[in-house]
Structures are given as structure tokens and as C-alpha cells.
Motif scaffolding. Structure first.
Motif, PDB file in Angstrom:
ATOM      1  N   SER A   9       0.832  -1.208   0.000  1.00 23.18           N
ATOM      2  CA  SER A   9       0.000   0.000   0.000  1.00 23.18           C
ATOM      3  C   SER A   9       0.863   1.253   0.000  1.00 23.18           C
ATOM      4  CB  SER A   9      -0.910   0.014   1.238  1.00 23.18           C
ATOM      5  OG  SER A   9      -1.767  -1.100   1.276  1.00 23.18           O
ATOM      6  N   MET A  10       1.848   1.272   0.874  1.00 17.74           N
ATOM      7  CA  MET A  10       2.705   2.449   0.991  1.00 17.74           C
ATOM      8  C   MET A  10       3.511   2.687  -0.278  1.00 17.74           C
ATOM      9  SD  MET A  10       2.095   3.839   3.911  1.00 17.74           S
ATOM     10  CE  MET A  10       1.724   3.626   5.647  1.00 17.74           C
ATOM     11  N   GLU A  11       4.075   1.644  -0.823  1.00 15.96           N
ATOM     12  CA  GLU A  11       4.894   1.800  -2.017  1.00 15.96           C
ATOM     13  C   GLU A  11       4.055   2.251  -3.216  1.00 15.96           C
ATOM     14  OE1 GLU A  11       8.079   1.861  -2.393  1.00 15.96           O
ATOM     15  OE2 GLU A  11       8.600   1.285  -0.352  1.00 15.96           O
ATOM     16  N   ARG A  12       2.826   1.797  -3.282  1.00 15.84           N
ATOM     17  CA  ARG A  12       1.945   2.258  -4.370  1.00 15.84           C
ATOM     18  C   ARG A  12       1.635   3.746  -4.213  1.00 15.84           C
ATOM     19  NH1 ARG A  12      -2.645  -2.072  -6.315  1.00 15.84           N
ATOM     20  NH2 ARG A  12      -1.270  -3.869  -6.644  1.00 15.84           N
ATOM     21  N   LEU A  13       1.453   4.193  -2.967  1.00 19.38           N
ATOM     22  CA  LEU A  13       1.187   5.614  -2.731  1.00 19.38           C
ATOM     23  C   LEU A  13       2.410   6.461  -3.076  1.00 19.38           C
ATOM     24  CD1 LEU A  13      -0.804   5.378   0.622  1.00 19.38           C
ATOM     25  CD2 LEU A  13      -1.710   6.061  -1.608  1.00 19.38           C
ATOM     26  N   VAL A  14       3.605   5.935  -2.796  1.00 21.71           N
ATOM     27  CA  VAL A  14       4.833   6.636  -3.182  1.00 21.71           C
ATOM     28  C   VAL A  14       4.914   6.727  -4.708  1.00 21.71           C
ATOM     29  CG1 VAL A  14       7.355   6.524  -3.221  1.00 21.71           C
ATOM     30  CG2 VAL A  14       6.126   6.018  -1.100  1.00 21.71           C
ATOM     31  N   ALA A  15       4.668   5.617  -5.381  1.00 23.76           N
ATOM     32  CA  ALA A  15       4.744   5.588  -6.842  1.00 23.76           C
ATOM     33  C   ALA A  15       3.733   6.535  -7.478  1.00 23.76           C
ATOM     34  CB  ALA A  15       4.534   4.164  -7.345  1.00 23.76           C
ATOM     35  N   ALA A  16       2.580   6.684  -6.834  1.00 25.07           N
ATOM     36  CA  ALA A  16       1.533   7.569  -7.355  1.00 25.07           C
ATOM     37  C   ALA A  16       1.783   9.035  -7.012  1.00 25.07           C
ATOM     38  CB  ALA A  16       0.176   7.138  -6.816  1.00 25.07           C
ATOM     39  N   GLY A  17       2.810   9.309  -6.219  1.00 21.85           N
ATOM     40  CA  GLY A  17       3.112  10.685  -5.841  1.00 21.85           C
ATOM     41  C   GLY A  17       2.241  11.227  -4.724  1.00 21.85           C
ATOM     42  N   LYS A  18       1.453  10.359  -4.090  1.00 14.85           N
ATOM     43  CA  LYS A  18       0.572  10.806  -3.009  1.00 14.85           C
ATOM     44  C   LYS A  18       1.347  11.039  -1.710  1.00 14.85           C
ATOM     45  CE  LYS A  18      -2.996  10.357  -5.689  1.00 14.85           C
ATOM     46  NZ  LYS A  18      -3.709  11.554  -6.195  1.00 14.85           N
ATOM     47  N   ILE A  19       2.397  10.263  -1.496  1.00 11.18           N
ATOM     48  CA  ILE A  19       3.252  10.430  -0.330  1.00 11.18           C
ATOM     49  C   ILE A  19       4.703  10.400  -0.805  1.00 11.18           C
ATOM     50  CG2 ILE A  19       1.561   9.348   1.206  1.00 11.18           C
ATOM     51  CD1 ILE A  19       3.303   6.857   1.286  1.00 11.18           C
ATOM     52  N   ARG A  20       5.568  11.056  -0.044  1.00 12.26           N
ATOM     53  CA  ARG A  20       6.990  11.083  -0.408  1.00 12.26           C
ATOM     54  C   ARG A  20       7.735   9.888   0.188  1.00 12.26           C
ATOM     55  NH1 ARG A  20       8.328  16.452  -2.041  1.00 12.26           N
ATOM     56  NH2 ARG A  20       6.730  16.929  -3.605  1.00 12.26           N
ATOM     57  N   ARG A  21       7.318   9.476   1.368  1.00 10.85           N
ATOM     58  CA  ARG A  21       7.965   8.355   2.056  1.00 10.85           C
ATOM     59  C   ARG A  21       7.004   7.840   3.124  1.00 10.85           C
ATOM     60  NH1 ARG A  21       9.810  13.115   2.865  1.00 10.85           N
ATOM     61  NH2 ARG A  21      11.500  12.953   1.363  1.00 10.85           N
ATOM     62  N   TRP A  22       7.293   6.664   3.670  1.00  9.73           N
ATOM     63  CA  TRP A  22       6.387   6.067   4.636  1.00  9.73           C
ATOM     64  C   TRP A  22       7.164   5.568   5.856  1.00  9.73           C
ATOM     65  CZ3 TRP A  22       7.319   0.981   5.862  1.00  9.73           C
ATOM     66  CH2 TRP A  22       8.083   0.253   4.941  1.00  9.73           C
ATOM     67  N   GLY A  23       6.417   5.332   6.921  1.00  8.74           N
ATOM     68  CA  GLY A  23       7.023   4.806   8.130  1.00  8.74           C
ATOM     69  C   GLY A  23       5.965   4.121   8.980  1.00  8.74           C
ATOM     70  N   VAL A  24       6.298   3.886  10.239  1.00  9.48           N
ATOM     71  CA  VAL A  24       5.395   3.175  11.136  1.00  9.48           C
ATOM     72  C   VAL A  24       5.329   3.913  12.463  1.00  9.48           C
ATOM     73  CG1 VAL A  24       5.761   0.919  10.071  1.00  9.48           C
ATOM     74  CG2 VAL A  24       7.272   1.657  11.917  1.00  9.48           C
ATOM     75  N   SER A  25       4.363   3.535  13.267  1.00  6.93           N
ATOM     76  CA  SER A  25       4.192   4.121  14.589  1.00  6.93           C
ATOM     77  C   SER A  25       3.821   3.020  15.572  1.00  6.93           C
ATOM     78  CB  SER A  25       3.091   5.190  14.550  1.00  6.93           C
ATOM     79  OG  SER A  25       2.909   5.800  15.812  1.00  6.93           O
ATOM     80  N   ASN A  26       4.310   3.139  16.793  1.00  7.61           N
ATOM     81  CA  ASN A  26       4.020   2.165  17.850  1.00  7.61           C
ATOM     82  C   ASN A  26       4.517   0.766  17.503  1.00  7.61           C
ATOM     83  OD1 ASN A  26       2.528   3.952  19.733  1.00  7.61           O
ATOM     84  ND2 ASN A  26       1.078   4.092  18.040  1.00  7.61           N
ATOM     85  N   PHE A  27       5.632   0.678  16.801  1.00  7.91           N
ATOM     86  CA  PHE A  27       6.263  -0.606  16.489  1.00  7.91           C
ATOM     87  C   PHE A  27       7.370  -0.877  17.495  1.00  7.91           C
ATOM     88  CE2 PHE A  27       3.746  -1.091  12.983  1.00  7.91           C
ATOM     89  CZ  PHE A  27       4.203  -1.969  12.004  1.00  7.91           C
ATOM     90  N   ASP A  28       7.338  -2.042  18.106  1.00  5.24           N
ATOM     91  CA  ASP A  28       8.413  -2.454  18.994  1.00  5.24           C
ATOM     92  C   ASP A  28       9.473  -3.192  18.168  1.00  5.24           C
ATOM     93  OD1 ASP A  28       9.868  -2.771  21.315  1.00  5.24           O
ATOM     94  OD2 ASP A  28       8.198  -3.579  22.477  1.00  5.24           O
ATOM     95  N   THR A  29      10.514  -3.639  18.841  1.00  5.09           N
ATOM     96  CA  THR A  29      11.644  -4.240  18.140  1.00  5.09           C
ATOM     97  C   THR A  29      11.240  -5.445  17.304  1.00  5.09           C
ATOM     98  OG1 THR A  29      12.968  -3.562  20.053  1.00  5.09           O
ATOM     99  CG2 THR A  29      14.019  -5.010  18.443  1.00  5.09           C
ATOM    100  N   ALA A  30      10.414  -6.334  17.867  1.00  5.79           N
ATOM    101  CA  ALA A  30       9.997  -7.526  17.127  1.00  5.79           C
ATOM    102  C   ALA A  30       9.222  -7.150  15.867  1.00  5.79           C
ATOM    103  CB  ALA A  30       9.154  -8.434  18.020  1.00  5.79           C
ATOM    104  N   ASP A  31       8.387  -6.098  15.959  1.00  9.93           N
ATOM    105  CA  ASP A  31       7.627  -5.653  14.791  1.00  9.93           C
ATOM    106  C   ASP A  31       8.564  -5.133  13.704  1.00  9.93           C
ATOM    107  OD1 ASP A  31       5.014  -6.030  16.030  1.00  9.93           O
ATOM    108  OD2 ASP A  31       5.523  -4.290  17.256  1.00  9.93           O
ATOM    109  N   LEU A  32       9.564  -4.366  14.092  1.00 14.56           N
ATOM    110  CA  LEU A  32      10.510  -3.835  13.105  1.00 14.56           C
ATOM    111  C   LEU A  32      11.340  -4.947  12.479  1.00 14.56           C
ATOM    112  CD1 LEU A  32      11.814  -0.547  14.765  1.00 14.56           C
ATOM    113  CD2 LEU A  32      10.220  -0.773  12.849  1.00 14.56           C
ATOM    114  N   LYS A  33      11.722  -5.921  13.285  1.00 14.19           N
ATOM    115  CA  LYS A  33      12.476  -7.048  12.731  1.00 14.19           C
ATOM    116  C   LYS A  33      11.654  -7.784  11.685  1.00 14.19           C
ATOM    117  CE  LYS A  33      15.561  -7.953  16.649  1.00 14.19           C
ATOM    118  NZ  LYS A  33      15.915  -8.913  17.730  1.00 14.19           N
ATOM    119  N   GLU A  34      10.369  -7.956  11.966  1.00 17.16           N
ATOM    120  CA  GLU A  34       9.489  -8.606  10.993  1.00 17.16           C
ATOM    121  C   GLU A  34       9.376  -7.759   9.721  1.00 17.16           C
ATOM    122  OE1 GLU A  34       4.859 -10.185  10.539  1.00 17.16           O
ATOM    123  OE2 GLU A  34       5.657  -9.670  12.537  1.00 17.16           O
TER     124      GLU A  34
END
Length: 296
Positions: free
Chosen positions: A143-168
Motif C-alpha cells: 500500500s505504501m509503495e503504491r502511494l509513493v509511486a503515485a506521488g501521493k506520499i513522499r515516504r512512509w514509516g510506522v508508529s508504535n512498532f516495537d523491536t519484534a515488529d521492526l524485525k518482521e
């Protein structure tokens, strides 16, 4: 590219200019280390005019990083921010967030379009998944990469991710294109220091700290108030200065009125001595074991 590189005006009653620090995102974009949060804005119609004035004043003072979300007041915080930045949007760096239930491909496009309309812009600088919940990370990434490709967003990230979530997330192809992880981090909530912040530091993934004043509790903390006298600073300013001393951390406090806006910006001028930093460690002890990630 540098966002918000113009120096803010001098604080009232001071001859020293603000020394704004910048943090580098993975794509080398430089963003201010101190921004402005909009959580709880837009909730009360009778406060709308005052809140709009606060946002406009923030921009006039030199704020260039603004954080919001589709969830905040059901989009009304985005509407306020869009109105406040009208005609000046190109000078600002806007962060917004999509709800987990809107993170699958078709829903994300529609949610992003709604946010764009409310923000009166054709792109969002940084778009975050608001929290993890039971979502498919590969689909979120698509979803995020499609929004970047469409020019809707410049970059994406996450919120409330702990270490295990980021590793995944990092185990998925292109998962390391994540630009930021936004979590609750403050002197009173130092859990991320045990493993999350070191993990992010190793990968040069900035941490965006929400609730940097613990929802106002640190602004009246007696130890910070006492220490602040040495710096002719408030407790809130010391709490922010401590966060800003971390090179990979971006702080996004909310400010209720223009006086707090000035006060928060002036925190960027404070450099804590090693002795005072050690004193803060004694009062607000670093974690000695893994802690559950704080959320609000």
C-alpha cells in the motif's frame, strides 16, 4: 533536501538565536528535530479559532515539522492544519497516519486521498501506519509503495512498532525503506532505550518521540523544575532538551498556546552538562530490562 532550514526568530527576552538541530532520514532528507503535534486538536468547535491561531503562530515562529493523523478528531486536526498552512504548505514537512483498518491497498488509497483533501495538499511528506494491530505487513508495504509511486506520499514509516515488529518488517523485501518509527519516548518513559532505540540506531532509522512531556506530567516534575533553575529554563524545556540531545530522535510535543510554542523552541538552545544528564539518569532511571512499549 532540507526542510525548515530557515532559522526561527529569537525567543522573547533573549539575544541568542535558536540553534535548531536537524535529523537525517534514511533518504538523507533533513528534518527539524523539534516539531509540533496536533493530537486533541479539532475536538471542540469552541476552541477551533484559538487552535487555528496557534498553528499559524507556530509556522510564523519557525516550526516546519507538523504531525497529525486521520484519527485525530476524525480528521478535523488535519483540516485545521491544512487551513493553517494554506499558501505556505511547500515550506512545511507534514506527517500523517493511516489507521490499521485502512492500511490494505484499496482502503489506503482512499484514506490517503481523504487526508490530502483535508490537508489541502497533493502530497504528504511522511505517511505512517498508526499502529500494528493484526495487519499484514507485506500488504501494508505494498500500500505504501503504491502511494509513493503515485506521488501521493513522499515516504512512509510506522508508529508504535516495537523491536519484534521492526524485525518482521525488515524481513520483508523493501521493508527497510521505512523512514521513521514513532513511539512514546520521554524521560518518564524510557523503555525504548533497552533494545528498540539501539536497534534503530544501528540501522540509522530515526525515532520520532510522541508524548515527550508525558502528557504534561514532566512539565511540573519537581526534579526538573529544580534543575531548570540552573539553566533559567522550565521543566518542560529541560525534558525536551534531554530528548534533543539524542542525535537520532525527533520530538513532537503539542503546544496549547503561543507561549508554549516559544518555550519549546527555546529548548533547542539548551545543552545539558554531563553532570546534569547523570542527575537526570538518577531520577529517571534507564530501563534494566525489556519493557512493554507505552502507547496512548
Amino acid at each position: 533536501a532540507s526542510i525548515g532550514s530557515r532559522s526561527p526568530p529569537r525567543p522573547r527576552g533573549s539575544s541568542a538565536p535558536y540553534q535548531m538541530k536537524f535529523v537525517s532520514l534514511p533518504d538523507r532528507t533533513q528534518v527539524p528535530a523539534l516539531g509540533l503535534g496536533t493530537w486533541r486538536l479539532g475536538e471542540a468547535p469552541e476552541r477551533r479559532a484559538a487552535e487555528l491561531d496557534t498553528l499559524r503562530t507556530a509556522f510564523d515562529l519557525g516550526y516546519r515539522l507538523f504531525d497529525t493523523a486521520e484519527m485525530y478528531a476524525d480528521g478535523r486536526a488535519e483540516e485545521l492544519l491544512g487551513e493553517a498552512l494554506a499558501g505556505r504548505r511547500h515550506e512545511a514537512f507534514i506527517v500523517s497516519k493511516v489507521l490499521p483498518q485502512n492500511s490494505w491497498v484499496k482502503a489506503a488509497r482512499a484514506a490517503c486521498e481523504r487526508s490530502l483533501k483535508r490537508l489541502r495538499t497533493d502530497y504528504i511528506d511522511l505517511y505512517l501506519l498508526h499502529w500494528r494491530e493484526q495487519v499484514s505487513l507485506p500488504e501494508v508495504l505494498e500500500s505504501m509503495e503504491r502511494l509513493v509511486a503515485a506521488g501521493k506520499i513522499r515516504r512512509w514509516g510506522v508508529s508504535n512498532f516495537d523491536t519484534a515488529d521492526l524485525k518482521e518488517l525488515w524481513s520483508i523485501p523493501d521493508g527497510n525503506r521505512c523512514a521513521v518509527n514513532q513511539v512514546w519516548y520521554s524521560l518518564g518513559s524510557r523503555g525504548p532505550e533497552f533494545d528498540l532505540l539501539p536497534w534503530q540506531r544501528e540501522r540509522r532509522l530515526p525515532l520520532m518521540a510522541y508524548c515527550p512531556l508525558d502528557e504534561g506530567r514532566l512539565a511540573v516534575h519537581p526534579a526538573l523544575t529544580a534543575l531548570g533553575r540552573r539553566y533559567r529554563a522550565s521543566a518542560a524545556q529541560l525534558a525536551l532538551a534531554w530528548l534533543l540531545s539524542h542525535p537520532e530522535v525527533i520530538a513532537i510535543p503539542k503546544a496549547a498556546h503561543p507561549g508554549h510554542l516559544n518555550e519549546n523552541l527555546a529548548a533547542a538552545r539548551i545543552t545539558l552538562s554531563p553532570q546534569d544528564a547523570a542527575e537526570l539518569d538518577r531520577v529517571f532511571q534507564p530501563p534494566r530490562s525489556k519493557q512493554r512499549l507505552a502507547m496512548v
